[in-house]
Design an enzyme around this catalytic site. Structure first.
Site, PDB file in Angstrom:
ATOM      1  N   GLN A 155       0.808  -1.213   0.000  1.00  0.00           N
ATOM      2  CA  GLN A 155       0.000   0.000   0.000  1.00  0.00           C
ATOM      3  C   GLN A 155       0.845   1.269   0.000  1.00  0.00           C
ATOM      4  O   GLN A 155       0.318   2.369  -0.098  1.00  0.00           O
ATOM      5  CB  GLN A 155      -0.928  -0.005   1.227  1.00  0.00           C
ATOM      6  N   HIS A 175      -1.133   0.047   5.676  1.00  0.00           N
ATOM      7  CA  HIS A 175      -1.539   1.100   6.608  1.00  0.00           C
ATOM      8  C   HIS A 175      -0.510   2.216   6.759  1.00  0.00           C
ATOM      9  O   HIS A 175      -0.136   2.608   7.863  1.00  0.00           O
ATOM     10  CB  HIS A 175      -1.881   0.502   7.984  1.00  0.00           C
ATOM     11  N   GLU A 196     -14.922   4.045   9.478  1.00  0.00           N
ATOM     12  CA  GLU A 196     -15.463   5.162  10.238  1.00  0.00           C
ATOM     13  C   GLU A 196     -15.287   6.493   9.521  1.00  0.00           C
ATOM     14  O   GLU A 196     -14.324   6.696   8.793  1.00  0.00           O
ATOM     15  CB  GLU A 196     -14.741   5.288  11.590  1.00  0.00           C
ATOM     16  N   TYR A 243      -9.491   8.034  19.454  1.00  0.00           N
ATOM     17  CA  TYR A 243     -10.568   7.486  18.632  1.00  0.00           C
ATOM     18  C   TYR A 243     -10.710   5.972  18.759  1.00  0.00           C
ATOM     19  O   TYR A 243     -11.497   5.364  18.042  1.00  0.00           O
ATOM     20  CB  TYR A 243     -10.400   7.952  17.185  1.00  0.00           C
ATOM     21  N   TYR A 275     -10.379 -10.260   9.984  1.00  0.00           N
ATOM     22  CA  TYR A 275     -10.759 -10.762   8.669  1.00  0.00           C
ATOM     23  C   TYR A 275     -11.169 -12.231   8.721  1.00  0.00           C
ATOM     24  O   TYR A 275     -11.920 -12.705   7.870  1.00  0.00           O
ATOM     25  CB  TYR A 275      -9.614 -10.544   7.672  1.00  0.00           C
TER      26      TYR A 275
END
Length: 372
Positions: free
Chosen positions: A87, A151, A244, A254, A265
């Protein structure tokens, strides 16, 4: 066009209560179509408009382009080498609010040291003249380094006071998000030159990274300053379920992974908790996950009934999701262009039109009302 409240129930989170919004009827809007503007890219991760109408486009393998809608792309030189890893790659690009004077742009990208197999997200400022970057300055490099390929985040936003915000994902290690001694799983606030604001919330916390503004995030890939409501919005990927949208406030936790509406998963539980004292509830939860990427606020009058709505890309459902707001509360959702592709970014141009990117194959489209 499909109205999501009637097809895909979602979770709306208020003050410590769960609200099923399936019976809400959103304002109607005109149907839209996608007009192809650019092709031949791989993964156009971000679109940023400059004063005068030019745009910058990042392609994740490591190329930055400058052009304008309807004109050929030109490669920008002086772009830093990126660590293309899962990513990671060349991620967001943002122009300084006073770009017309200082020519500064900001890039976020994944980086590693030579000979290492570990890295993290980095923020760099540079001066853009034509198609050349110069005066590069590294403002922040995330810690801890990780060999993982997920991430990285990462989005950049400026607020009304000129503070710069940067999101970094927790790099696939849940514990990073609650640990104030590293950068990962956080949203950071800096001055435009990388200095730490004197009122950042954790300056007096022993061992804390001083740039941290909020924490307990999993992987925020959408963030924007809402000048109408005077708030910072961000959305983030949950695990399986539990994506979210949040209003980002100073010093707030948070919750990830102590509280979440998602599961592993594999289907196993991460936690039994969705609430805990001292941890913020999201404004909106998507279950099942839409895999949100890119976030824009509609402020133009080009699209009847849309003004004030948020637009989020969906990687997993391959559409754009319009999130309809009343004040700071969600009152409905609408699915746009189902099946168009994995939407990476959405940006409103100075002409008032909405532009968005999809990946593999990488293309840029303009969102147009049907009949225009």
């Amino acid at each position: 066009m499909n109205l999501i409240p009637s097809l895909l129930p979602f979770l709306f989170i208020g003050s410590a209560w769960l609200f099923h919004n399936a019976d809400q009827t959103p304002p109607t809007s005109s149907p839209v179509r996608a007009e192809e503007m650019v092709s031949g890219l791989t993964s156009p991760w971000a679109i940023e408009f400059l004063p005068g109408g030019d745009w910058l486009i990042t392609d994740k393998p490591g190329t930055l382009y400058r052009s304008a809608p309807g004109k050929p792309l030109q490669k920008v030189t002086g772009v830093p080498e990126v660590w293309l890893n899962g990513q990671g790659g060349l991620l967001d690009v943002k122009a300084h609010p006073d770009f017309a004077r200082n020519r500064w742009i900001y890039l976020s990208y994944s980086t590693t040291t030579k000979g290492s197999r570990e890295g993290n997200t980095r923020l760099m400022r540079a001066e853009l003249n034509g198609t050349t970057l110069s005066e590069q300055k590294i403002l922040l490099t995330g810690t801890p380094p990780s060999g993982g390929n997920v991430h990285f985040g990462s989005r950049i936003a400026f607020d009304k006071d000129g503070y710069l915000f940067l999101s970094i994902g927790e790099r696939g290690s849940k514990e990073n998000a609650q640990d104030l001694t590293n950068h990962s799983g956080k949203i950071h606030r800096l001055h435009d030159d990388g200095r730490i604001p004197s009122d950042n919330p954790f300056l007096k916390t022993a061992g804390a990274i001083p740039s941290i503004y909020s924490y307990g995030h999993r992987n925020p890939q959408g963030m924007l300053w809402d000048s109408t409501r005077q708030i910072l919005w961000a959305h983030e990927h949950g695990p399986k379920g539990g994506d979210e949208i949040n209003i980002i406030r100073k010093g707030i936790n948070y919750g990830w992974p102590v509280i979440t509406y998602g599961v592993n998963y594999s289907g196993t539980k991460i936690t039994d908790k969705t609430h805990q004292e001292g941890m913020e509830q999201p404004v909106l939860v998507w279950t099942p996950s839409i895999a949100p990427c890119g976030l824009e606020l509609v402020t133009s009058d080009r699209y009847p009934g849309w003004k004030g709505s948020l637009l989020a890309g969906s990687l997993s459902y391959t559409h754009i999701r319009r999130v309809i707001l009343n004040g700071n509360s969600v009152i409905g959702q609408e699915e746009l262009l189902p099946g168009i592709g994995r939407v990476r970014d959405i940006a409103q141009g100075p002409d008032g039109w909405i532009y968005f990117s999809i990946e593999n194959p990488g293309k840029i489209y303009r969102l147009m009302p049907v009949g225009k």
